[in-house]
Design a protein around this motif. Structure first.
Motif, PDB file in Angstrom:
ATOM      1  N   SER A 231      -4.433  -7.300 -29.708  1.00  0.00           N
ATOM      2  CA  SER A 231      -3.231  -6.964 -29.090  1.00  0.00           C
ATOM      3  C   SER A 231      -3.219  -6.076 -27.579  1.00  0.00           C
ATOM      4  CB  SER A 231      -2.129  -6.712 -30.013  1.00  0.00           C
ATOM      5  OG  SER A 231      -2.287  -5.299 -30.407  1.00  0.00           O
ATOM      6  N   PHE A 232      -2.834  -6.513 -26.416  1.00  0.00           N
ATOM      7  CA  PHE A 232      -2.578  -5.715 -25.596  1.00  0.00           C
ATOM      8  C   PHE A 232      -1.424  -4.595 -25.936  1.00  0.00           C
ATOM      9  CE2 PHE A 232      -0.232  -4.659 -21.582  1.00  0.00           C
ATOM     10  CZ  PHE A 232      -1.121  -4.260 -21.025  1.00  0.00           C
ATOM     11  N   VAL A 233      -1.880  -3.361 -25.262  1.00  0.00           N
ATOM     12  CA  VAL A 233      -1.172  -2.069 -25.679  1.00  0.00           C
ATOM     13  C   VAL A 233      -0.922  -1.238 -24.467  1.00  0.00           C
ATOM     14  CG1 VAL A 233      -1.404   0.180 -26.505  1.00  0.00           C
ATOM     15  CG2 VAL A 233      -2.240  -1.682 -27.783  1.00  0.00           C
ATOM     16  N   ASP A 234      -1.615  -1.260 -23.457  1.00  0.00           N
ATOM     17  CA  ASP A 234      -1.058  -0.466 -22.144  1.00  0.00           C
ATOM     18  C   ASP A 234      -2.127  -0.986 -20.929  1.00  0.00           C
ATOM     19  OD1 ASP A 234       0.191   1.258 -20.797  1.00  0.00           O
ATOM     20  OD2 ASP A 234      -0.891   3.003 -21.445  1.00  0.00           O
ATOM     21  N   TYR A 235      -1.750  -0.575 -19.780  1.00  0.00           N
ATOM     22  CA  TYR A 235      -2.445  -0.676 -18.666  1.00  0.00           C
ATOM     23  C   TYR A 235      -2.058   0.635 -17.598  1.00  0.00           C
ATOM     24  CZ  TYR A 235      -4.387  -1.656 -13.975  1.00  0.00           C
ATOM     25  OH  TYR A 235      -5.006  -1.630 -12.764  1.00  0.00           O
ATOM     26  N   TYR A 236      -3.001   1.428 -17.294  1.00  0.00           N
ATOM     27  CA  TYR A 236      -2.877   2.607 -16.632  1.00  0.00           C
ATOM     28  C   TYR A 236      -3.665   2.846 -15.476  1.00  0.00           C
ATOM     29  CZ  TYR A 236      -1.433   7.416 -15.364  1.00  0.00           C
ATOM     30  OH  TYR A 236      -1.094   8.641 -14.878  1.00  0.00           O
ATOM     31  N   ASN A 237      -3.278   2.882 -14.221  1.00  0.00           N
ATOM     32  CA  ASN A 237      -4.172   2.995 -13.262  1.00  0.00           C
ATOM     33  C   ASN A 237      -3.209   4.173 -12.169  1.00  0.00           C
ATOM     34  OD1 ASN A 237      -5.462   2.455 -10.658  1.00  0.00           O
ATOM     35  ND2 ASN A 237      -5.123   0.375 -10.638  1.00  0.00           N
ATOM     36  N   THR A 238      -3.893   5.022 -11.748  1.00  0.00           N
ATOM     37  CA  THR A 238      -3.378   5.981 -10.821  1.00  0.00           C
ATOM     38  C   THR A 238      -3.843   5.818  -9.484  1.00  0.00           C
ATOM     39  OG1 THR A 238      -5.496   7.193 -10.806  1.00  0.00           O
ATOM     40  CG2 THR A 238      -4.054   7.864 -12.583  1.00  0.00           C
ATOM     41  N   ARG A 239      -4.087   4.838  -8.999  1.00  0.00           N
ATOM     42  CA  ARG A 239      -4.396   4.218  -7.786  1.00  0.00           C
ATOM     43  C   ARG A 239      -2.890   4.467  -7.157  1.00  0.00           C
ATOM     44  NH1 ARG A 239      -7.958  -0.984  -5.771  1.00  0.00           N
ATOM     45  NH2 ARG A 239      -7.350  -0.943  -3.662  1.00  0.00           N
ATOM     46  N   ALA A 240      -3.256   4.873  -5.972  1.00  0.00           N
ATOM     47  CA  ALA A 240      -1.719   4.999  -4.981  1.00  0.00           C
ATOM     48  C   ALA A 240      -1.812   4.308  -3.782  1.00  0.00           C
ATOM     49  CB  ALA A 240      -1.473   6.525  -4.661  1.00  0.00           C
ATOM     50  N   ASP A 241      -1.100   4.030  -2.842  1.00  0.00           N
ATOM     51  CA  ASP A 241      -1.007   3.465  -1.602  1.00  0.00           C
ATOM     52  C   ASP A 241      -1.634   4.072  -0.492  1.00  0.00           C
ATOM     53  OD1 ASP A 241      -0.598   1.131  -0.097  1.00  0.00           O
ATOM     54  OD2 ASP A 241       1.263   1.157  -0.004  1.00  0.00           O
ATOM     55  N   TRP A 242      -2.565   3.556   0.191  1.00  0.00           N
ATOM     56  CA  TRP A 242      -2.906   4.120   1.430  1.00  0.00           C
ATOM     57  C   TRP A 242      -3.482   3.009   2.497  1.00  0.00           C
ATOM     58  CZ3 TRP A 242      -6.287   3.215  -2.376  1.00  0.00           C
ATOM     59  CH2 TRP A 242      -7.832   2.860  -1.630  1.00  0.00           C
ATOM     60  N   THR A 243      -3.194   3.228   3.710  1.00  0.00           N
ATOM     61  CA  THR A 243      -3.619   2.171   4.553  1.00  0.00           C
ATOM     62  C   THR A 243      -4.037   2.450   5.858  1.00  0.00           C
ATOM     63  OG1 THR A 243      -1.242   1.901   5.390  1.00  0.00           O
ATOM     64  CG2 THR A 243      -1.656   0.524   3.576  1.00  0.00           C
ATOM     65  N   THR A 244      -4.741   3.714   6.108  1.00  0.00           N
ATOM     66  CA  THR A 244      -5.299   4.278   7.186  1.00  0.00           C
ATOM     67  C   THR A 244      -6.315   3.636   7.479  1.00  0.00           C
ATOM     68  OG1 THR A 244      -6.540   5.927   6.348  1.00  0.00           O
ATOM     69  CG2 THR A 244      -4.327   6.471   6.784  1.00  0.00           C
TER      70      THR A 244
END
Length: 640
Positions: free
Chosen positions: A573-586
């Motif tokens: 069973s699926f429990v969690d998804y964690y991703n610290t990726r943030a937004d950047w567009t330079t």
């Protein structure tokens, strides 16, 4: 309510009632000890004191506890992590430096680099590929300066970093692991060819006896016994297809899992879409296990097959089959007592010589590239229009063009001699597939030729594709000890990442779809990996918490970790998804990556609470693009 186990530990009366004796235990071991004298009487055999109970969480959740950043981006400065509980040190492969960074983990919120393990004393100009730790011993897999030459495995003390010994192994040693008892190390010698495919060493698994760490000895489980049986292996579904290769040269071990009893190992043969099963005692490859193919025509196996136009378009694609091609694999014992394998189905294409213009100009002796877009494969004008661009000369020599079987691909418009809308970008046109499989062939494997109108014709110059084979399964699978598929996550990865419920960022406040199937090295790359291998699950690690077993799966491109409860191998069973990726567009990602979170997870390491510096279970996540090693706390959620 969660199930709990209470263990009891029988301590000697002297240890239970005289704390000072524990401090002097080393000195008193040689003396007869009758009792601990004191007033007040009392029983000489008190009741044993229970250990703290081991609780089983209802669920778990990942949180960022700390991070070590090399400050080096896009150069694979953090790849594979390992951990030594005694010294509270992490060892992280830094491919940019060719060494293993040594991190002080005594404060998980602030890991810091204190040294590096440099393998140049073992092999000049060596490159460290992988690391494993057991019982205070650090094992490094070391690639030779010329990668097709034999490599080495070296052993160091985790506390002093002193070199203890080293041995020679096969070409391109990569992932390595200890058996559960710590007496044996297994290393996958991938044996990749040179860039021009002129030299192709044999793949193998080295089995190293380290019971005397100062004098390790090596045995080799190779594939030479399978030479001459290539037709049999191909018929069973094993991909053996390198130029002029026999089985021993074509089979390339990638990753190793060891059974809990230490008797059996399995090595993923990624490009071959198979597993090698190994008897450790005899150092023998006993079976080559084909993994089969994933039917993307089924609703439960739907995929997004195009990056243009950029959009969420997860749908069944009949006629498209996925080669599972796992990278990392792990073994564990499920609740039924059986051993199962967990596989991260990344996918990988052979692409050698792709940076040599002479190869694309038609010199097939300078490389081998199997990847090709569908729109170019089945163009009605044939292959010639792609010469000097992206047409593999081996494909050019095989035929003048290719067709789609309208009985299979009629759903997207294919007709005899014309793929029509099937090759449009929003359908199958952008999808990258292998040209080496899927075309109709005779009993000897030779292609059955067709004319340009789609009629069978021995004098024709067109291939007929009855199926298209894409790279990777975009999933995590569970298989039994004989490689039989027990469970697969299907389209769950892509569907979750595209859902409104999914969030990324350290605070989980950014919609996941912002980075859906995105490249790991740019901030505005929405959907640009759908035509390749989607989220690209690459790493897998297993952790046990109480009576439950969890799988942690790293997604190389999209980033982050998928978590599944795999206690019951047949019904995860699926429990969690964690991703610290943030937004950047330079415009210059290198200037902004320091604020972009963890990008490109390559390796994971579970640290149980008993071994963790602060008594909380942790997950180390090494990220090759951001050059960071993230320390994730595994928050256990218990029933009230």
């Amino acid at each position: 309510m969660p199930t709990t186990h209470v263990k009891t530990m029988h301590r000697p009366a002297s240890d239970a009632r005289c704390p000072s004796l524990r401090l002097l235990a080393a000195a008193l071991l040689a003396l007869p000890l009758a009792a601990c004298l004191g007033g007040g009487g009392g029983s000489s055999n008190p009741e044993p004191e229970p250990e703290p109970e081991v609780r089983t969480p209802e669920s778990i959740r990942l949180n960022l506890a700390g991070r070590y950043a090399t400050g080096q981006y896009l150069v694979s400065a953090a790849e594979i992590p390992a951990y030594d509980p005694a010294s509270k040190r992490a060892f992280v492969v830094n491919a940019q430096s060719g060494m293993a960074d040594v991190l002080d983990m005594s404060t998980p919120s602030a890991p810091r680099r204190i040294d590096s393990l440099d393998a140049s004393a073992v092999s000049p100009h060596a490159v460290v590929n992988s690391v494993s730790v057991n019982g205070g011993i650090v094992a490094l897999a070391i690639e030779a300066e010329t990668k097709t030459d034999p490599g080495h495995v070296a052993f160091y003390r985790a506390d002093t970093l002193a070199l203890l010994s080293h041995v020679e192994v096969g070409a391109l040693p990569d992932m390595l692991t200890f058996t559960p008892d710590g007496r044996t190390v297994l290393v996958a010698n991938e044996g990749e060819p040179s860039d021009d495919y002129g030299t192709d060493p044999e793949g193998s698994i080295s089995i190293i006896d380290v019971s005397d760490i100062t004098r390790p000895s090596v045995r080799t489980a190779g594939f030479s016994a399978w030479n001459g049986r290539e037709a049999e292996l191909r018929a069973a579904g094993v991909r053996i297809y390198g130029p002029g290769a026999n089985a021993a040269r074509d089979l390339e071990p990638e990753y190793i899992a060891v059974s809990p009893d230490g008797a059996t190992a399995w090595a993923s043969l990624q490009e071959n879409n198979a597993l090698a099963k190994i008897d450790i005692a005899s150092a023998t490859v006993t079976h080559i296990l084909p993994l089969g193919y994933k039917d993307h025509g089924l609703e439960e196996n739907a995929l997004d097959a195009s990056d243009e136009p950029a959009a969420l378009d997860i749908a069944p694609r009949p006629g498209v089959l996925g080669m599972y091609q796992p990278d990392a694999i792990a073994a564990y014992q499920a609740v039924d007592g059986e051993t199962y394998l967990v596989l991260a189905n990344e996918g990988d294409a052979r692409a050698w010589g792709e940076d040599d213009p002479a190869y694309w100009d038609g010199d097939a002796a300078l490389g081998f590239v199997e990847e090709f877009r569908v729109k170019h494969l089945v163009h009605t004008n044939g292959f010639a229009r792609r010469r000097g661009d992206d047409l593999p000369p081996q494909l050019d020599a095989l035929a003048a063009g290719a067709l789609l079987n309208p009985d299979v691909f009629g759903w997207c418009g294919a007709r005899a001699g014309n793929p029509r809308a099937c090759r449009d970008d929003e359908q199958l046109g952008r999808l990258k597939v292998t040209w080496t499989m899927g075309y109709r062939s005779d009993d000897n494997g030779a292609p059955v030729m067709f004319d340009a109108a789609g009629n069978p014709d021995p004098a024709g110059d067109r291939l007929m594709y009855d199926a298209l084979y894409a790279f990777g399964g975009r999933s995590v699978s569970i298989r039994d000890a004989n490689g039989t598929l027990v469970w697969d996550s299907g389209a769950q990865f892509e569907r979750h990442l595209a859902s409104d419920d999914c969030r990324v960022g350290p605070a989980r406040d950014i919609p996941c779809k912002t980075f859906f199937n995105a490249n790991h090295s740019s901030g505005d790359a929405f959907d640009n990996r759908s035509d390749d291998k989607g989220p690209e699950p690459e790493g897998v690690e297993i952790g046990r918490l109480g009576n439950k077993t969890f799988a942690f799966v790293g997604l190389e491109r999209m980033g982050g970790v998928m978590v599944y409860d795999i206690t019951n191998a047949k019904a995860p069973s699926f429990v969690d998804y964690y991703n610290t990726r943030a937004d950047w567009t330079t415009a210059n990602p290198g200037d902004a990556l320091s604020a972009a979170g963890d990008l490109g997870p390559e390796g994971l390491k579970f640290i149980p609470a008993a071994d963790a510096p602060d008594g909380k279970p942790l997950l180390l996540l090494s990220n090759e693009v951001s050059g960071t090693t993230a320390v994730l706390e595994i928050e256990q959620i218990f029933a009230p």
